[in-house]
Each structure stands twice: as C-alpha cells, then as structure tokens.
Scaffold this motif. Sequence first.
Motif, PDB file in Angstrom:
ATOM      1  N   GLY A   1       1.751   6.669  16.748  1.00  0.00           N
ATOM      2  CA  GLY A   1       2.673   6.781  15.635  1.00  0.00           C
ATOM      3  C   GLY A   1       2.951   5.454  14.969  1.00  0.00           C
ATOM      4  O   GLY A   1       2.138   4.530  15.004  1.00  0.00           O
ATOM      5  N   ALA A   2       4.138   5.346  14.351  1.00  0.00           N
ATOM      6  CA  ALA A   2       4.512   4.154  13.601  1.00  0.00           C
ATOM      7  C   ALA A   2       6.027   4.042  13.617  1.00  0.00           C
ATOM      8  O   ALA A   2       6.734   4.891  14.177  1.00  0.00           O
ATOM      9  CB  ALA A   2       4.003   4.240  12.159  1.00  0.00           C
ATOM     10  N   GLN A   3       6.538   2.986  12.988  1.00  0.00           N
ATOM     11  CA  GLN A   3       7.984   2.836  12.880  1.00  0.00           C
ATOM     12  C   GLN A   3       8.546   3.876  11.915  1.00  0.00           C
ATOM     13  O   GLN A   3       7.843   4.417  11.065  1.00  0.00           O
ATOM     14  CB  GLN A   3       8.337   1.427  12.389  1.00  0.00           C
ATOM     15  N   GLY A   4       9.850   4.115  12.044  1.00  0.00           N
ATOM     16  CA  GLY A   4      10.521   5.096  11.202  1.00  0.00           C
ATOM     17  C   GLY A   4      11.127   6.199  12.052  1.00  0.00           C
ATOM     18  O   GLY A   4      10.838   6.331  13.246  1.00  0.00           O
ATOM     19  N   TRP A   5      11.982   6.986  11.441  1.00  0.00           N
ATOM     20  CA  TRP A   5      12.684   8.042  12.171  1.00  0.00           C
ATOM     21  C   TRP A   5      11.723   9.107  12.665  1.00  0.00           C
ATOM     22  O   TRP A   5      11.031   9.759  11.891  1.00  0.00           O
ATOM     23  CB  TRP A   5      13.737   8.689  11.273  1.00  0.00           C
ATOM     24  N   GLY A   6      11.651   9.255  13.984  1.00  0.00           N
ATOM     25  CA  GLY A   6      10.849  10.298  14.585  1.00  0.00           C
ATOM     26  C   GLY A   6       9.354  10.088  14.512  1.00  0.00           C
ATOM     27  O   GLY A   6       8.588  11.007  14.806  1.00  0.00           O
ATOM     28  N   ASN A   7       8.907   8.898  14.138  1.00  0.00           N
ATOM     29  CA  ASN A   7       7.477   8.661  13.934  1.00  0.00           C
ATOM     30  C   ASN A   7       6.746   8.164  15.176  1.00  0.00           C
ATOM     31  O   ASN A   7       5.534   8.033  15.147  1.00  0.00           O
ATOM     32  CB  ASN A   7       7.262   7.641  12.817  1.00  0.00           C
ATOM     33  N   ALA A   8       7.462   7.826  16.242  1.00  0.00           N
ATOM     34  CA  ALA A   8       6.837   7.217  17.421  1.00  0.00           C
ATOM     35  C   ALA A   8       6.660   8.241  18.533  1.00  0.00           C
ATOM     36  O   ALA A   8       7.522   9.099  18.751  1.00  0.00           O
ATOM     37  CB  ALA A   8       7.680   6.054  17.912  1.00  0.00           C
ATOM     38  N   GLN A   9       5.536   8.147  19.219  1.00  0.00           N
ATOM     39  CA  GLN A   9       5.306   8.938  20.426  1.00  0.00           C
ATOM     40  C   GLN A   9       4.724   8.024  21.501  1.00  0.00           C
ATOM     41  O   GLN A   9       4.235   6.942  21.211  1.00  0.00           O
ATOM     42  CB  GLN A   9       4.335  10.087  20.161  1.00  0.00           C
ATOM     43  N   ASN A  10       4.801   8.507  22.740  1.00  0.00           N
ATOM     44  CA  ASN A  10       4.183   7.816  23.868  1.00  0.00           C
ATOM     45  C   ASN A  10       4.753   6.397  24.042  1.00  0.00           C
ATOM     46  O   ASN A  10       4.046   5.398  23.853  1.00  0.00           O
ATOM     47  CB  ASN A  10       2.662   7.752  23.695  1.00  0.00           C
ATOM     48  N   PRO A  11       6.025   6.272  24.423  1.00  0.00           N
ATOM     49  CA  PRO A  11       6.613   4.946  24.633  1.00  0.00           C
ATOM     50  C   PRO A  11       5.801   4.122  25.620  1.00  0.00           C
ATOM     51  O   PRO A  11       5.298   4.638  26.622  1.00  0.00           O
ATOM     52  CB  PRO A  11       8.006   5.254  25.196  1.00  0.00           C
TER      53      PRO A  11
ATOM     54  N   TYR B   1      -3.815   3.032  10.120  1.00  0.00           N
ATOM     55  CA  TYR B   1      -3.363   3.363   8.770  1.00  0.00           C
ATOM     56  C   TYR B   1      -3.255   4.883   8.636  1.00  0.00           C
ATOM     57  O   TYR B   1      -4.157   5.630   9.030  1.00  0.00           O
ATOM     58  CB  TYR B   1      -4.314   2.832   7.704  1.00  0.00           C
ATOM     59  N   GLY B   2      -2.143   5.351   8.095  1.00  0.00           N
ATOM     60  CA  GLY B   2      -1.866   6.773   7.959  1.00  0.00           C
ATOM     61  C   GLY B   2      -0.883   7.292   8.980  1.00  0.00           C
ATOM     62  O   GLY B   2      -0.367   8.403   8.836  1.00  0.00           O
ATOM     63  N   ALA B   3      -0.593   6.500  10.019  1.00  0.00           N
ATOM     64  CA  ALA B   3       0.342   6.949  11.048  1.00  0.00           C
ATOM     65  C   ALA B   3       1.743   7.149  10.487  1.00  0.00           C
ATOM     66  O   ALA B   3       2.469   8.057  10.915  1.00  0.00           O
ATOM     67  CB  ALA B   3       0.381   5.948  12.206  1.00  0.00           C
ATOM     68  N   PHE B   4       2.130   6.309   9.515  1.00  0.00           N
ATOM     69  CA  PHE B   4       3.447   6.460   8.899  1.00  0.00           C
ATOM     70  C   PHE B   4       3.457   7.628   7.916  1.00  0.00           C
ATOM     71  O   PHE B   4       4.441   8.376   7.832  1.00  0.00           O
ATOM     72  CB  PHE B   4       3.838   5.164   8.190  1.00  0.00           C
ATOM     73  N   LEU B   5       2.383   7.810   7.168  1.00  0.00           N
ATOM     74  CA  LEU B   5       2.324   8.883   6.184  1.00  0.00           C
ATOM     75  C   LEU B   5       2.207  10.258   6.843  1.00  0.00           C
ATOM     76  O   LEU B   5       2.654  11.263   6.281  1.00  0.00           O
ATOM     77  CB  LEU B   5       1.134   8.662   5.247  1.00  0.00           C
ATOM     78  N   ASN B   6       1.616  10.308   8.027  1.00  0.00           N
ATOM     79  CA  ASN B   6       1.386  11.579   8.712  1.00  0.00           C
ATOM     80  C   ASN B   6       1.792  11.441  10.180  1.00  0.00           C
ATOM     81  O   ASN B   6       0.944  11.420  11.073  1.00  0.00           O
ATOM     82  CB  ASN B   6      -0.083  11.986   8.595  1.00  0.00           C
ATOM     83  N   PRO B   7       3.096  11.358  10.454  1.00  0.00           N
ATOM     84  CA  PRO B   7       3.532  11.091  11.830  1.00  0.00           C
ATOM     85  C   PRO B   7       3.160  12.203  12.809  1.00  0.00           C
ATOM     86  O   PRO B   7       2.988  11.942  13.999  1.00  0.00           O
ATOM     87  CB  PRO B   7       5.050  10.954  11.693  1.00  0.00           C
ATOM     88  N   ALA B   8       3.019  13.438  12.327  1.00  0.00           N
ATOM     89  CA  ALA B   8       2.677  14.533  13.235  1.00  0.00           C
ATOM     90  C   ALA B   8       1.300  14.362  13.860  1.00  0.00           C
ATOM     91  O   ALA B   8       1.009  14.936  14.909  1.00  0.00           O
ATOM     92  CB  ALA B   8       2.743  15.863  12.488  1.00  0.00           C
ATOM     93  N   ALA B   9       0.450  13.548  13.235  1.00  0.00           N
ATOM     94  CA  ALA B   9      -0.902  13.352  13.765  1.00  0.00           C
ATOM     95  C   ALA B   9      -0.906  12.541  15.052  1.00  0.00           C
ATOM     96  O   ALA B   9      -1.873  12.600  15.821  1.00  0.00           O
ATOM     97  CB  ALA B   9      -1.776  12.676  12.714  1.00  0.00           C
TER      98      ALA B   9
ATOM     99  N   ASP C   1       0.858  -1.180   0.000  1.00  0.00           N
ATOM    100  CA  ASP C   1       0.000   0.000   0.000  1.00  0.00           C
ATOM    101  C   ASP C   1       0.896   1.232   0.000  1.00  0.00           C
ATOM    102  O   ASP C   1       2.115   1.131  -0.158  1.00  0.00           O
ATOM    103  CB  ASP C   1      -0.982  -0.011   1.181  1.00  0.00           C
ATOM    104  N   ALA C   2       0.313   2.403   0.177  1.00  0.00           N
ATOM    105  CA  ALA C   2       1.092   3.642   0.119  1.00  0.00           C
ATOM    106  C   ALA C   2       2.138   3.717   1.222  1.00  0.00           C
ATOM    107  O   ALA C   2       3.098   4.490   1.127  1.00  0.00           O
ATOM    108  CB  ALA C   2       0.161   4.848   0.198  1.00  0.00           C
ATOM    109  N   GLN C   3       1.966   2.922   2.292  1.00  0.00           N
ATOM    110  CA  GLN C   3       2.927   2.909   3.394  1.00  0.00           C
ATOM    111  C   GLN C   3       3.920   1.747   3.290  1.00  0.00           C
ATOM    112  O   GLN C   3       4.791   1.621   4.146  1.00  0.00           O
ATOM    113  CB  GLN C   3       2.191   2.802   4.735  1.00  0.00           C
ATOM    114  N   ASN C   4       3.758   0.880   2.297  1.00  0.00           N
ATOM    115  CA  ASN C   4       4.557  -0.361   2.209  1.00  0.00           C
ATOM    116  C   ASN C   4       4.359  -1.243   3.433  1.00  0.00           C
ATOM    117  O   ASN C   4       5.315  -1.754   4.027  1.00  0.00           O
ATOM    118  CB  ASN C   4       6.047  -0.057   2.028  1.00  0.00           C
ATOM    119  N   ASP C   5       3.098  -1.488   3.792  1.00  0.00           N
ATOM    120  CA  ASP C   5       2.796  -2.257   5.004  1.00  0.00           C
ATOM    121  C   ASP C   5       2.948  -3.764   4.826  1.00  0.00           C
ATOM    122  O   ASP C   5       2.366  -4.535   5.593  1.00  0.00           O
ATOM    123  CB  ASP C   5       1.369  -1.950   5.463  1.00  0.00           C
TER     124      ASP C   5
END
Length: 543
Positions: free
Chosen positions: A356-366, A297-305, A217-221
């Motif tokens: 968030g999702a995996q990727g650089w800077g994409n995760a929040q709330n450990p 879905y979309g967490a990787f495409l829009n990490p700021a959300a 998909d657009a995120q390569n899931d």
Amino acid sequence: MGSGSMRSSWVCILMLILSILVIRDQLPELGAPVLLRVQAQGSWEVVVENAGIASMHTAVTIYNTVVLLDRTDIGPSQLPLPDGECRNDPNDETSTHDCTAHSAVYDIGSGTIRPLFIDTDTWCSSGQFDTDGTLVQTGGDNDGFSKIRTFAPCPGDGDCNWVETGTPLQNGRWYATNQRMPDGSQAIFGGRSCDTVEYVPSKGAPVYIPLIANTNDAQNDNLYPYVHLLPNNQLFIFANRDSILFDWNTNTAVANLPAIPGEPRNYPSAGSSVMLPLSGFNGWGGPEILLCGGATYGAFLNPAAGLPASITCGRIAPLDAAPAWAMENMPLRRNMGDMLLLPDRNVLIVNGAGNGAQGWGNAQNPVQTPVLYNPNAAAGTRFQTLTATDIPRVYHSTANVLPDGRVLIAGSNTHQFYTLTGYLPTELRIEAFSPPYLFGARPVITDAPGELGYGQAFTLTIDGGNPDFIDLNFLSAPYSTHSFSQGQRLLQLNTATPAAVGGGAYTVSTTAPPSSVIAPSAYYMLFAVSNGVPSTASWVHIG
C-alpha cells in the motif's frame, strides 16, 4: 573421549557460535579502530500506555522532554485540556468547541504527559528547532495553512506552551519540509500545490523550484521533499525520484542528479532518507545520501490492490564528479518507514508497511521488524534484522533518538478520526526501543561544555568504557513526521589520543565543528561511544 562426548562438545561449540554472533561493528575509517563486539537484537518497552493523542509530529527538546503534536481538525482526543480550558474555532470542520488537547509534552524522566494548547490546524505541517532551542512549526491545513507557531521548551514541571505568531507564511504550506540554514534561518520547501522555497525569517518573495513542480504526478509524489545541507554549503533536494544540488544563496539549481531507479520515494509513496554521518577524520567531506523504501506507483491511487512496497535502498555521493545511485536490497519490503542516525553512526529503519501507501486506510501488512544498516560495511553485508515490536506503526507514526540512546516510537493513525477498534486502530501507546548497543558497559560523560564556538578546542572527561575505542559524535534533534526527520544530522569529531586521569576515567581532546555549514547553530546531543556503546548524551549548544 567417546564419540558421544565428542558430538556433545561439538554441539556445544556450535551453539555457542550461533548464540554469540561476533561481527565487525564498523570498518576502519581514516584512523578509526576496528572493533569486534557481541550483537544483541534490542528490546521494546511501552513507556506510556495512553498518551491521549496519536503524535504525527514529534521532537525532542533540550530539557529531555518530547513534544507530541497531532492535527487539531480531528475531533476530540483522549487527553483533556486542563482547568476546563477549551478551544473555540469556528473554522474547524469537525469540532468548533473542543476541550481536548492535540499537542502534549512527554517528560522522559518522570514518564508524565502534560497537555498543550494549540489553536490552528497542524495537520501534515513541518518544523525545525531554531538556534536557541525553540521549536518553529509551520503550515498545516485549513486555518493553519499559513501559520507560524513557536514552542520555547521548559523543564518538565514548567508551563511553557505553543504561541501563534502574528507573521504568516507568504505561501501556505501543507506537506512541506523545513531545513535549518547556516545563517540561522529556516528554509521551507514545497507543499501541496506549492512549488516554492521561502525563508523564516523572510528573505523576500518565495522562489519557484522547478524540481518540485516537475516531479508532481497523479499521486502528488513530490510532497515532503527530502532536503539535506551538504558540507559544501549547497542543498541536496529530492522529490519523487529526482534530485538536484541547490545553491541557497542564489536560490538556483546548480546540478541535476540521476533519477533513482525503481519506485517513487516521497509522500504518499513514502520512503525515507538520511545524509550519512559527516566525519572530522576526513575533513567533513565526501557526503553520501541514503534513501530506502517507497511504494509501487499506483498504490495510492488504487489502495485496494495492496501493491508491494519497495525493497531497495539507494546511496549516492552527490558531490562526486559523476554521481550515481548504488542500489541494494533491504531484508524486508517497506514504505512509510522512519530512518534514524543512531549515536554509533549506524542507521535504524523502523515502522512502516509492506504493502500500500500513505493515507487513510491505504496501508496493509505492517512491518514490525526494525532493520539496522551499517554504512561502513561492505555492500551485501550492511543489514541486520532486530527484535520486532508487538505494535504496528504505519501512517502518522514517528521515531526519535532520545538522549539516553533509546528510540522513542509514537503515533500511528491510518484513519481520518480517532478509531480505537478494528484493523490498525489509532495507536495511543508510546514505546521505547533499546538498540543492540545498549547491552554493554556504557561510558559516562562526567564533564562537558554547555556552549561551543566553531572550531573551539575542548576536552571531555569520560568514566568507563574503553579509551582505545572511543568516538565523540554530535547528533541533532530533528523534527520527525511522515517518514522523514527534518534537520537530522550526525557529526563525528576528530579526536586526540585519550589521556588517563585515574580511577578508570580519562580525557579526550577534540575541536568543535568548524562552521555553521557543517553544524548549523543549535543544540546537539553529544555522545561518547566506546566499544560501540553510547553514553547518555550531554546537550551542547554550537555556534
């Protein structure tokens, strides 16, 4: 007795009930006994203050050492190479002359770190132990894209190192999954822009896998697909939300399984998956797959959300006549968690983030609280939260069961390079988590075979523990990366009634797994588990 004394007595009783929570450790399983035991919450210990590298790939060897592996194209690490050794790589996009290590060996006994030399980039690569205990490591990025590397382990004071083989992969692999097969080969599935399976050693041209292509998909899931070898000699392969049964002898899909409800579950949305323990008590049948977590879905495409992670687990019996996912909620939302089969046949869920999702800077709330999942309990009663760690572990963190029963936690780097300050800095500390089962009297294996053939009868001598409540469990040593332990497997042996031999010791007779379909030839950790408490493992080669 006065009313004040009565109230005081009832308060004491209530506090005792609350402080000693006695629950069923496991339900009866085809003759296995019912046991009640006191639950603790586990404890954490930092075992290495600075490993020098943040391990995104981690594996435990037969010499009780741990291979730590990062990417090479990341600039200098914090671990110098020995004797002025340097890596000169004109293809490296970050540092063509680098005198620091990007792989190391951690010695569990001494606590020491020995730097290793690795030449080509291992970023988001894959791996699996071979039948002789050699770690085979495949793919990566840039000049490592088609590489096959091997690490033949040695004792902690040895000088073994990585070897780059001259035989390349036929398809470059980045974010792929390796599975050790019954014939001794390794099957390598998928990867970014790669919809095939190939085998090492080679069995011919790579074969197209429609499931992997169709779940992009657009995120390569569909990256790092989940692959499990089933006891009927087929593979369960899962990508994104879909799964198939795959005949590896003909390289064809033989059944399409229902899509799991909810979110995408593979990288970069990153749930995790295990095949629940197989048991000799039921003839090694009835496999079940457990899959927990993921990302909206979309967490990787829009990490700021900061979109919320999944809260669900799905469980499926893929060989049933009408397979279906049974869904239940975890206590905590989680993506990029690691799921481990523990020696007592429970499942540990650890590491990850709540948004968030995996990727650089994409995760929040450990999510720093591990969760224990009891697969033999009734639905609705399977989860238990454990003691939280002080150290967040998000993107590029790993988890591995050690032979002493602890769980080693390493890595976490949500940045492109080593960033040692700020929000979620690169983590160089290594921790060990002691699960609840380590807070009881432990049995000791005093005599165990080092080599077993398939179906071979053998006898263990065990000292301590309760012979009326004894399990013998083989646990593989998987390759942990990106929220999936490649090649993870637990096998419960069908045991005879223990026989006392004096002095609190006893023998337990059993037989090895019957075939390479049940136990692909390799070294396994053999745990004796008494009253839910595991021994330190003995390494046994099967096959």
